[in-house]
Design an enzyme around this catalytic site. Structure first.
Site, mmCIF file in Angstrom:
data_model
loop_
_atom_site.group_PDB
_atom_site.id
_atom_site.type_symbol
_atom_site.label_atom_id
_atom_site.label_comp_id
_atom_site.label_asym_id
_atom_site.label_seq_id
_atom_site.Cartn_x
_atom_site.Cartn_y
_atom_site.Cartn_z
ATOM 1 N N SER A 135 -24.113 -7.656 -13.959
ATOM 2 C CA SER A 135 -24.959 -6.546 -14.525
ATOM 3 C C SER A 135 -24.138 -5.602 -13.098
ATOM 4 O O SER A 135 -24.110 -5.799 -12.106
ATOM 5 C CB SER A 135 -26.127 -7.304 -13.697
ATOM 6 O OG SER A 135 -27.199 -7.017 -13.492
ATOM 7 N N TYR A 148 -29.666 -14.841 -10.137
ATOM 8 C CA TYR A 148 -29.680 -14.189 -10.734
ATOM 9 C C TYR A 148 -27.989 -13.147 -10.278
ATOM 10 O O TYR A 148 -27.300 -13.331 -10.233
ATOM 11 C CB TYR A 148 -30.420 -13.395 -11.526
ATOM 12 C CG TYR A 148 -29.760 -12.149 -12.860
ATOM 13 C CD1 TYR A 148 -29.524 -13.344 -13.744
ATOM 14 C CD2 TYR A 148 -29.564 -11.495 -12.899
ATOM 15 C CE1 TYR A 148 -29.650 -12.308 -15.364
ATOM 16 C CE2 TYR A 148 -29.105 -10.547 -13.652
ATOM 17 C CZ TYR A 148 -29.033 -10.709 -14.933
ATOM 18 O OH TYR A 148 -28.808 -10.460 -15.731
#
Length: 240
Positions: A135, A148
Site C-alpha cells: 500500500s 494496517y
C-alpha cells in the site's frame, strides 16, 4: 513475462482489486486460481470460469487448508493480494485486540507462510514471480489505520529482503503499492479513490514488464515526497 498459459494463485480474488486482476489475467490467457471468504462472491467468480477456493487467511489453519487444496499443482505466479483493514483507533474507543491479531496474520503472516511453502515450487519453473500487494501507507502511515499500516510496511520490507535473496533465481519479486482504491474496504473513506479496474491494470502491467516495484496513482507522488522529505510525507498521510 508473457502471462499466456501461466498458472497463477491469487489471494483475495473475489472482490475489489483482486477480482479485477483475476479477470485481466484470465483475458491474457493465464489460468487463475483465486481465493476468498464470501460464498456468494466465490460462486460469482466460478460462474465466470475461475477456480475459486474458500480460504480464511487470518489464521494458520486457513493457510494450511489452502495449501492442502492447492495440492501439488504447478505454479508460476503467486499474488498475495488478500488483506484486512482493521479498525484500531483509540480516539473512537478501545480497539479489538483479536481483530488486530487477525489483521496482522492476514496482511503479513499469511503471505510469508505462503511464500515459504511455495518458493520451492516456483523455483522449478523457468520463469516465475511473487507479487506482494502492499500500500502507499507502507511508505507513510495514516493515523486511523495503525495496524494496517504496520503490516503493509512489514510486508514491504520483507519483499525488499526477499528480492535480494532470490535475485539469482528464476523468481522475480514484485511489490505493488496501490493508493486509495474504490473497493468495499474503503467505503466511507472521503479521499479520492482510483477505480479498482485501473489499479489492477497497472499491477498486471508491472508483472508483464517485469518491474520490481509498481507505485500506482498517488503513491508515485508520495514516494517522490518521501524520498526528498520523509517527515513531510508522514505529515501528509497522518492527517487521515
Amino acid at each position: 513475462m508473457d502471462l499466456n498459459d501461466k498458472n497463477v494463485l491469487l489471494t483475495g480474488g473475489s472482490a475489489g482489486i483482486g477480482r479485477e486482476m483475476a479477470r485481466q489475467l484470465q483475458a491474457k490467457g493465464a489460468r487463475v486460481i483465486l481465493t476468498g471468504r464470501d460464498p456468494a462472491r466465490l460462486d460469482s467468480m466460478r460462474a465466470e470460469g475461475f477456480e475459486a477456493l474458500t480460504a480464511d487467511l487470518s489464521n494458520a489453519a486457513g493457510v494450511d487448508a489452502l495449501l492442502a487444496l492447492l495440492g501439488d499443482r504447478p505454479l508460476d505466479v503467486l499474488i498475495n493480494n488478500a488483506g484486512q483493514l482493521v479498525d484500531h483507533d483509540f480516539r473512537k474507543g478501545a480497539p479489538d485486540a483479536d481483530a488486530a491479531d487477525e489483521g496482522i496474520y492476514a496482511n503479513l503472516t499469511a503471505p510469508i507462510r505462503l511464500i515459504t511453502a511455495l518458493v520451492p515450487r516456483l523455483r522449478g519453473r523457468p520463469q516465475a514471480a511473487i507479487v506482494n500487494v502492499t500500500s502507499g501507507l507502507a511508505i507513510a502511515p495514516a493515523a486511523r489505520q495503525p495496524v494496517y499500516c504496520a503490516t503493509k510496511a512489514g510486508l514491504r520490507f520483507y519483499t525488499l529482503a526477499l528480492r535480494e535473496q532470490l535475485k539469482d533465481t528464476s523468481i522475480q519479486v514484485i511489490e505493488a503499492l496501490p493508493p486509495v482504491v474504490d473497493t468495499q474496504m474503503n467505503d466511507g473513506n472521503p479521499m479520492k479513490k482510483m477505480p479498482a479496474e485501473e489499479c489492477a491494470r497497472q499491477i498486471v502491467a508491472a508483472i508483464e514488464q517485469q518491474r520490481d516495484e509498481a507505485n500506482i496513482g498517488m503513491t508515485r507522488a508520495l514516494r517522490m515526497v518521501e524520498s526528498i522529505a520523509p517527515s513531510l510525507a508522514r505529515r501528509m498521510t497522518l492527517r487521515f
